[in-house]
Design a protein around this motif. Structure first.
Motif, PDB file in Angstrom:
ATOM      1  N   ASP A 109       2.044  22.087  11.704  1.00  0.00           N
ATOM      2  CA  ASP A 109       3.094  21.992  10.695  1.00  0.00           C
ATOM      3  C   ASP A 109       3.734  20.605  10.792  1.00  0.00           C
ATOM      4  N   PRO A 110       3.615  19.776   9.747  1.00  0.00           N
ATOM      5  CA  PRO A 110       4.174  18.413   9.800  1.00  0.00           C
ATOM      6  C   PRO A 110       5.667  18.383  10.122  1.00  0.00           C
ATOM      7  N   LYS A 111       6.395  19.441   9.770  1.00  0.00           N
ATOM      8  CA  LYS A 111       7.837  19.476  10.012  1.00  0.00           C
ATOM      9  C   LYS A 111       8.176  19.565  11.499  1.00  0.00           C
ATOM     10  N   LEU A 112       7.210  20.025  12.281  1.00  0.00           N
ATOM     11  CA  LEU A 112       7.449  20.179  13.715  1.00  0.00           C
ATOM     12  C   LEU A 112       7.082  18.934  14.522  1.00  0.00           C
ATOM     13  N   LEU A 113       6.532  17.925  13.861  1.00  0.00           N
ATOM     14  CA  LEU A 113       6.132  16.700  14.554  1.00  0.00           C
ATOM     15  C   LEU A 113       7.341  15.810  14.814  1.00  0.00           C
ATOM     16  N   ASP A 114       7.296  15.070  15.908  1.00  0.00           N
ATOM     17  CA  ASP A 114       8.398  14.196  16.307  1.00  0.00           C
ATOM     18  C   ASP A 114       8.312  12.858  15.565  1.00  0.00           C
ATOM     19  N   PRO A 115       9.250  12.594  14.643  1.00  0.00           N
ATOM     20  CA  PRO A 115       9.205  11.328  13.904  1.00  0.00           C
ATOM     21  C   PRO A 115       9.608  10.123  14.758  1.00  0.00           C
ATOM     22  N   GLY A 116      10.191  10.381  15.926  1.00  0.00           N
ATOM     23  CA  GLY A 116      10.653   9.292  16.786  1.00  0.00           C
ATOM     24  C   GLY A 116       9.535   8.421  17.312  1.00  0.00           C
ATOM     25  N   VAL A 117       8.319   8.996  17.437  1.00  0.00           N
ATOM     26  CA  VAL A 117       7.186   8.229  17.956  1.00  0.00           C
ATOM     27  C   VAL A 117       6.862   7.075  17.022  1.00  0.00           C
ATOM     28  N   ALA A 118       6.791   7.369  15.718  1.00  0.00           N
ATOM     29  CA  ALA A 118       6.497   6.313  14.745  1.00  0.00           C
ATOM     30  C   ALA A 118       7.648   5.322  14.631  1.00  0.00           C
ATOM     31  N   ALA A 119       8.888   5.821  14.803  1.00  0.00           N
ATOM     32  CA  ALA A 119      10.060   4.955  14.669  1.00  0.00           C
ATOM     33  C   ALA A 119      10.077   3.852  15.725  1.00  0.00           C
ATOM     34  N   LYS A 120       9.496   4.134  16.896  1.00  0.00           N
ATOM     35  CA  LYS A 120       9.467   3.136  17.981  1.00  0.00           C
ATOM     36  C   LYS A 120       8.691   1.890  17.580  1.00  0.00           C
ATOM     37  N   PHE A 121       7.748   2.053  16.648  1.00  0.00           N
ATOM     38  CA  PHE A 121       6.902   0.933  16.249  1.00  0.00           C
ATOM     39  C   PHE A 121       7.337   0.303  14.937  1.00  0.00           C
ATOM     40  N   GLY A 122       8.470   0.782  14.390  1.00  0.00           N
ATOM     41  CA  GLY A 122       8.931   0.274  13.100  1.00  0.00           C
ATOM     42  C   GLY A 122       9.273  -1.201  13.129  1.00  0.00           C
ATOM     43  N   GLY A 123       9.873  -1.652  14.267  1.00  0.00           N
ATOM     44  CA  GLY A 123      10.266  -3.051  14.366  1.00  0.00           C
ATOM     45  C   GLY A 123       9.098  -3.998  14.519  1.00  0.00           C
ATOM     46  N   LYS A 124       7.915  -3.459  14.870  1.00  0.00           N
ATOM     47  CA  LYS A 124       6.749  -4.303  15.104  1.00  0.00           C
ATOM     48  C   LYS A 124       5.802  -4.307  13.908  1.00  0.00           C
ATOM     49  N   GLU A 125       6.309  -3.825  12.788  1.00  0.00           N
ATOM     50  CA  GLU A 125       5.445  -3.661  11.633  1.00  0.00           C
ATOM     51  C   GLU A 125       4.886  -4.988  11.147  1.00  0.00           C
ATOM     52  N   PRO A 126       3.613  -5.043  10.797  1.00  0.00           N
ATOM     53  CA  PRO A 126       3.018  -6.286  10.315  1.00  0.00           C
ATOM     54  C   PRO A 126       3.514  -6.638   8.928  1.00  0.00           C
ATOM     55  N   PRO A 127       3.278  -7.858   8.471  1.00  0.00           N
ATOM     56  CA  PRO A 127       3.730  -8.265   7.137  1.00  0.00           C
ATOM     57  C   PRO A 127       3.160  -7.363   6.045  1.00  0.00           C
ATOM     58  N   LYS A 128       3.984  -7.072   5.039  1.00  0.00           N
ATOM     59  CA  LYS A 128       3.547  -6.240   3.923  1.00  0.00           C
ATOM     60  C   LYS A 128       3.192  -7.133   2.742  1.00  0.00           C
ATOM     61  N   GLY A 129       2.024  -6.933   2.185  1.00  0.00           N
ATOM     62  CA  GLY A 129       1.624  -7.689   1.017  1.00  0.00           C
ATOM     63  C   GLY A 129       0.990  -9.019   1.370  1.00  0.00           C
ATOM     64  N   PHE A 130       0.196  -9.530   0.417  1.00  0.00           N
ATOM     65  CA  PHE A 130      -0.570 -10.747   0.641  1.00  0.00           C
ATOM     66  C   PHE A 130       0.344 -11.958   0.795  1.00  0.00           C
ATOM     67  N   VAL A 131       1.388 -12.055  -0.052  1.00  0.00           N
ATOM     68  CA  VAL A 131       2.280 -13.216  -0.015  1.00  0.00           C
ATOM     69  C   VAL A 131       3.001 -13.295   1.324  1.00  0.00           C
ATOM     70  N   GLU A 132       3.553 -12.154   1.771  1.00  0.00           N
ATOM     71  CA  GLU A 132       4.271 -12.141   3.048  1.00  0.00           C
ATOM     72  C   GLU A 132       3.327 -12.470   4.202  1.00  0.00           C
ATOM     73  N   PHE A 133       2.089 -11.989   4.097  1.00  0.00           N
ATOM     74  CA  PHE A 133       1.099 -12.267   5.139  1.00  0.00           C
ATOM     75  C   PHE A 133       0.807 -13.765   5.207  1.00  0.00           C
ATOM     76  N   MET A 134       0.634 -14.407   4.044  1.00  0.00           N
ATOM     77  CA  MET A 134       0.349 -15.832   4.011  1.00  0.00           C
ATOM     78  C   MET A 134       1.551 -16.643   4.519  1.00  0.00           C
ATOM     79  N   MET A 135       2.765 -16.195   4.176  1.00  0.00           N
ATOM     80  CA  MET A 135       3.959 -16.888   4.661  1.00  0.00           C
ATOM     81  C   MET A 135       4.083 -16.757   6.179  1.00  0.00           C
ATOM     82  N   HIS A 136       3.603 -15.638   6.702  1.00  0.00           N
ATOM     83  CA  HIS A 136       3.662 -15.394   8.143  1.00  0.00           C
ATOM     84  C   HIS A 136       2.757 -16.371   8.900  1.00  0.00           C
ATOM     85  N   ILE A 137       1.704 -16.859   8.232  1.00  0.00           N
ATOM     86  CA  ILE A 137       0.768 -17.780   8.872  1.00  0.00           C
ATOM     87  C   ILE A 137       1.411 -19.150   9.097  1.00  0.00           C
ATOM     88  N   ILE A 138       2.355 -19.541   8.215  1.00  0.00           N
ATOM     89  CA  ILE A 138       2.992 -20.854   8.322  1.00  0.00           C
ATOM     90  C   ILE A 138       4.041 -20.815   9.428  1.00  0.00           C
TER      91      ILE A 138
END
Length: 441
Positions: A109-138
């Motif tokens: 049951d998805p409702k019984l899963l701990d959302p905190g596990v995914a939240a720990k990695f929220g701050g390390k999220e990679p760039p979203k979208g092509f433009v942000e990814f290219m800006m990240h390279i500079i």
């Protein structure tokens, strides 16, 4: 006497370190888990060398190319091959999870899963979208690229500096000589650091087994087995066929880079072996400039192990939670993964971070579902890193052949003979034995 010679070989020492790590982690789990700094320390020691090594290799490689148009053509061909391999990797993971269905029958049951596990990695999220990814390279500044330690900003900086040195001709010769001398020093230091690989492999494996325990594999053993099956299929069939089409044997290449593969297995990271792979591919007859461009780029754009993991883990969560996805939803997910598998390249634990990033923007799957996998993710990270490392090595040789920058005679001679680890002596300060071996075409 023969035994003493065998023990001196780096890959034998790494194997011993892995075996001891598994033993310590299994029988003394608390002590094994406390050895994590050994593995982390080794990876950090090597990672501090990667940015300057990549910079020096690419700059000297670009200045050795006669035609600047070669660079754009080489990068274009490389990116085309990387995306074809990534698509095949995504489809391999999809086929494996649909055929074997490791998550079927779990009825979570998805409702019984701990959302905190995914939240720990929220701050390390990679760039979203092509433009942000290219800006990240500079990079933010010239030296900021080195401070952050990410490959792509350093690669961009190296390409620009390489072009600049090529344009100013003789005026840039002193700078180029200084860079090449600095490169020699870096590779010598790196060769010394690689002598610590058995210790790093021992600490990392002791931590993995001690922290998670071999028993933890049992509950999700089918998932792990499915993932390893998909990776083996991709390596043997896809990469093996690609190598055969270009006239060399995959298993000989794997034998040639066995030390690097064992280090990747022990540390669950492909980054520590990047400098050694650069040198070994040169020894195989691939032109320095091509190797310097293709391999570092592949480390960010050709993460086939991560691609297999993304499709397999996502569909596993869907199966475990009894969520049925249409073919249209699956196709949209694959398109998204083409980006997220690249965007997380410079992030530690990139496979798991990319999975979280994918599920975050996929409304059909619960992001909290990563809680089902987090306990055994470490046991899958080795296969992710190994698959990506082998794919990049094969791709580098293939692109070199496409660019007529590979001496096939040297390639076959080296692969047939196998790599012999030179002894570390005062007369041989370069443990890689790479600079005096031969001059690539």
């Amino acid at each position: 006497m023969q035994f003493k010679k065998l023990v001196k070989l780096l890959y034998v020492q790494v194997l011993i370190g892995l075996a001891l790590g598994i033993t310590v982690g299994h029988y003394w789990p608390e002590f094994g888990a406390s050895l994590k700094p050994l593995g982390d320390g080794f990876v950090k020691l090597v990672k501090m060398m990667i940015a300057p090594v990549v910079f020096c290799t690419i700059v000297s490689g670009i200045t050795s190319l006669n035609d600047s148009k070669e660079i754009g053509k080489t990068l274009l061909k490389s990116m085309g091959l990387f995306y074809v391999l990534t698509i095949l990797a995504l489809l391999t993971g999809l086929a494996a999870v649909l055929l074997l269905q490791p998550g079927a029958g779990m009825h979570i049951d998805p409702k019984l899963l701990d959302p905190g596990v995914a939240a720990k990695f929220g701050g390390k999220e990679p760039p979203k979208g092509f433009v942000e990814f290219m800006m990240h390279i500079i990079p933010h500044s010239f030296f900021g690229a080195f401070a952050d330690g990410e490959v792509l900003p350093v690669l961009l900086l190296a390409v620009l500096c390489g072009f600049g040195l090529s344009r100013i001709g003789r005026a840039g010769q002193p700078v180029l000589e200084a860079i090449e001398g600095f490169s020699e020093m870096l590779f010598s230091v790196f060769g010394l650091l690689m002598r610590l690989a058995p210790v790093g492999a021992f600490g990392a494996m002791a931590f993995t087994v001690g922290r998670y325990g071999i028993k933890s594999i049992g509950s999700l053993g089918f998932l792990i087995g499915t993932f390893y099956t998909a990776c083996i299929f991709f390596v043997v069939v896809v990469l093996g066929l690609l190598a055969r089409m270009h006239g060399f044997q995959l298993w000989k290449l794997m034998r040639y880079i066995r030390e690097e593969l064992l280090v990747v297995l022990g540390t669950s990271s492909s980054e520590p072996v990047l400098p050694r792979l650069l040198m070994k591919l040169e020894r195989l007859g691939c032109k320095k400039g091509i190797v310097g461009l293709v391999l570092p780029t592949g480390y960010s754009f050709n993460l086939d192990g991560t691609a297999i993991y993304l499709t397999l883990a996502s569909l596993f969560i869907a199966q475990a939670c009894d969520i049925t996805l249409s073919w249209g939803q699956i196709a949209a997910m694959l398109g998204l993964m083409l980006l997220t598998s690249k965007g997380a390249a410079g992030v530690t634990g990139s496979g798991f971070v990319a999975l979280v990033a994918t599920l975050t923007v996929m409304p059909d799957l619960p992001v909290a579902g990563v809680a089902l996998i987090v306990g055994v993710d470490r046991f899958m990270s080795e296969a992710r890193a190994l698959t990506s490392t082998m794919s990049n090595a094969v791709a580098c040789v293939v692109v070199s052949m496409w660019e007529k920058a590979c001496d096939r005679e040297v390639l076959h001679r080296e692969l047939d003979a196998g790599y012999v680890e030179p002894e570390l002596t005062l007369d041989n300060p370069d443990p890689l034995g790479s600079r005096s071996h031969h001059q690539p075409v």
